[in-house]
Design an enzyme around this catalytic site. Structure first.
Site, mmCIF file in Angstrom:
data_model
loop_
_atom_site.group_PDB
_atom_site.id
_atom_site.type_symbol
_atom_site.label_atom_id
_atom_site.label_comp_id
_atom_site.label_asym_id
_atom_site.label_seq_id
_atom_site.Cartn_x
_atom_site.Cartn_y
_atom_site.Cartn_z
ATOM 1 N N GLY A 171 2.721 2.680 -2.324
ATOM 2 C CA GLY A 171 3.029 3.256 -3.629
ATOM 3 C C GLY A 171 2.198 4.482 -3.964
ATOM 4 O O GLY A 171 1.068 4.648 -3.494
ATOM 5 N N CYS A 183 -1.015 3.459 -5.637
ATOM 6 C CA CYS A 183 -1.678 2.329 -4.985
ATOM 7 C C CYS A 183 -2.752 2.848 -4.039
ATOM 8 O O CYS A 183 -2.508 3.780 -3.272
ATOM 9 C CB CYS A 183 -0.665 1.495 -4.212
ATOM 10 N N GLY A 224 0.740 -1.259 0.000
ATOM 11 C CA GLY A 224 0.000 0.000 0.000
ATOM 12 C C GLY A 224 0.763 1.298 0.000
ATOM 13 O O GLY A 224 0.132 2.351 -0.024
#
Length: 347
Positions: free
Chosen positions: A183, A186, A181
């Site tokens: 990114g 993301c 998570g």
């Protein structure tokens, strides 16, 4: 239900504490590292940064550009076998030493992986990549890959906790990819409520991996060279970058003009854009866990890589690390409530 009370940290929560140094110049810092891998007992030497296996980052063009800096690229899994064959035929063995072949976990993915690796013995690295590395199926698949390719270095992920790092290393992974998570494109943490602050994940997972003779790659969450340095300081052996390497000449994807400026599209690999492109749409049982953004075109990636490497060298001089390998031993993080003076906005 249970709650863990100890606070977990991201890159924005800390700064390096400067220390006395005998270094007189950034040029004295050695960023190359040499690793010996647990399962293959083979070695690799290079600058331990990896371009992420995303459509618009992990391209053949990116691999050619980054190999000149001894930096690795995880080639995305959506190239055809014919495209791989053409790339291998036109590439030297030293270039291929800085490439990872990415794969999913389906039977078709595995068969395709076998055919690609058969193209050249210089293709030594495999990246087994799923969003959720916590399933038994994933660990079992890593075992199969290890049995089939005993002389290849396997990078597998993603996970964020020590016990799963140990599971994957014992299943056959040499390197474990850490991050759920963090990114820039993301949305897993928002869509699912699942995740782990990236710096704490790196610190905890590095401890688990190093106890078994394995390595980790911190995957995601870096927004600037200082974050890359913090990942190394926290114990990451490698750092994987997506957004920081997006929107360059080598990134793939189409450039387009708006108001006299050039942009490129960048999207997460669980976004609706990616699923429509590669799976014909979002399956009825899934939700998009990524976003699509338009980034200003940044030109050749070489300038960005030089900026990142220069920042990490500077970090090392501030804390007295003559080699990147020494950075984690020289690191003391201080908890902070601010990172920079924001009066003139972002650079």
């Amino acid at each position: 239900m249970r709650i863990e009370e100890d606070l977990k940290l991201g890159f924005k929560d800390v700064l390096f504490r400067p220390k006395r140094s005998t270094l007189s110049s950034r040029s004295q810092v050695e960023l190359h590292r040499e690793f010996r891998f647990r399962h293959t007992q083979t070695s690799w030497r290079g600058v331990p940064i990896i371009a992420a296996n995303m459509d618009t980052v992990g391209t053949f063009a990116m691999a050619k550009a980054l190999a000149s800096f001894d930096v690795m690229t995880a080639i995305h899994k959506h190239y055809t076998e014919q495209e791989w064959q053409t790339f291998v035929q036109n590439s030297s063995d030293p270039l291929l030493q800085y490439c990872m072949v990415s794969t999913g976990t389906s039977n078709n993915d595995f068969l395709k992986l076998q055919r690609i690796l058969a193209l050249s013995p210089a293709l030594r690295f495999i990246c087994v990549d799923v969003a959720n590395g916590y399933s038994e199926h994933f660990a079992d698949f890593v075992k199969i890959v290890r049995e089939t390719f005993p002389q290849h270095v396997i990078c597998a992920g993603n996970v964020v906790t020590g016990e799963m790092v140990e599971e994957l290393i014992l299943s056959g992974a040499d390197i474990v990819k850490v991050g759920i998570g963090p990114g820039s494109v993301c949305t897993t943490r928002v869509k699912t409520g699942v995740g782990y602050p990236q710096l704490s994940a790196i610190i905890e997972c590095a401890d688990a991996a190093h106890g078994l003779g394995g390595q980790i790659v911190g995957d995601g969450g870096c927004t600037c060279p200082g974050d890359v340095a913090k990942a190394f300081g926290g114990g990451a052996d490698f750092v994987m970058l997506g957004g920081m390497l997006a929107a360059h000449e080598e990134s793939g994807g189409n450039k387009f003009e708006r108001d006299g400026k050039t942009f490129m599209r960048f999207y997460g690999m669980s976004s609706s854009t990616a699923m429509e492109q590669h799976a014909g749409g979002i399956a009825h049982y899934r939700a998009s866990e990524g976003k699509t953004v338009e980034l200003p075109f940044r030109g050749p990636v070489s300038a960005t890589i030089q900026d990142i490497l220069g920042g990490v060298r500077s970090t090392c001089t501030y804390v007295g690390a003559a080699k990147l390998k020494e950075l984690t031993k020289r690191t003391t993080f201080i908890r902070v409530s601010e990172q920079e003076n924001p009066v003139y906005g972002q650079e």
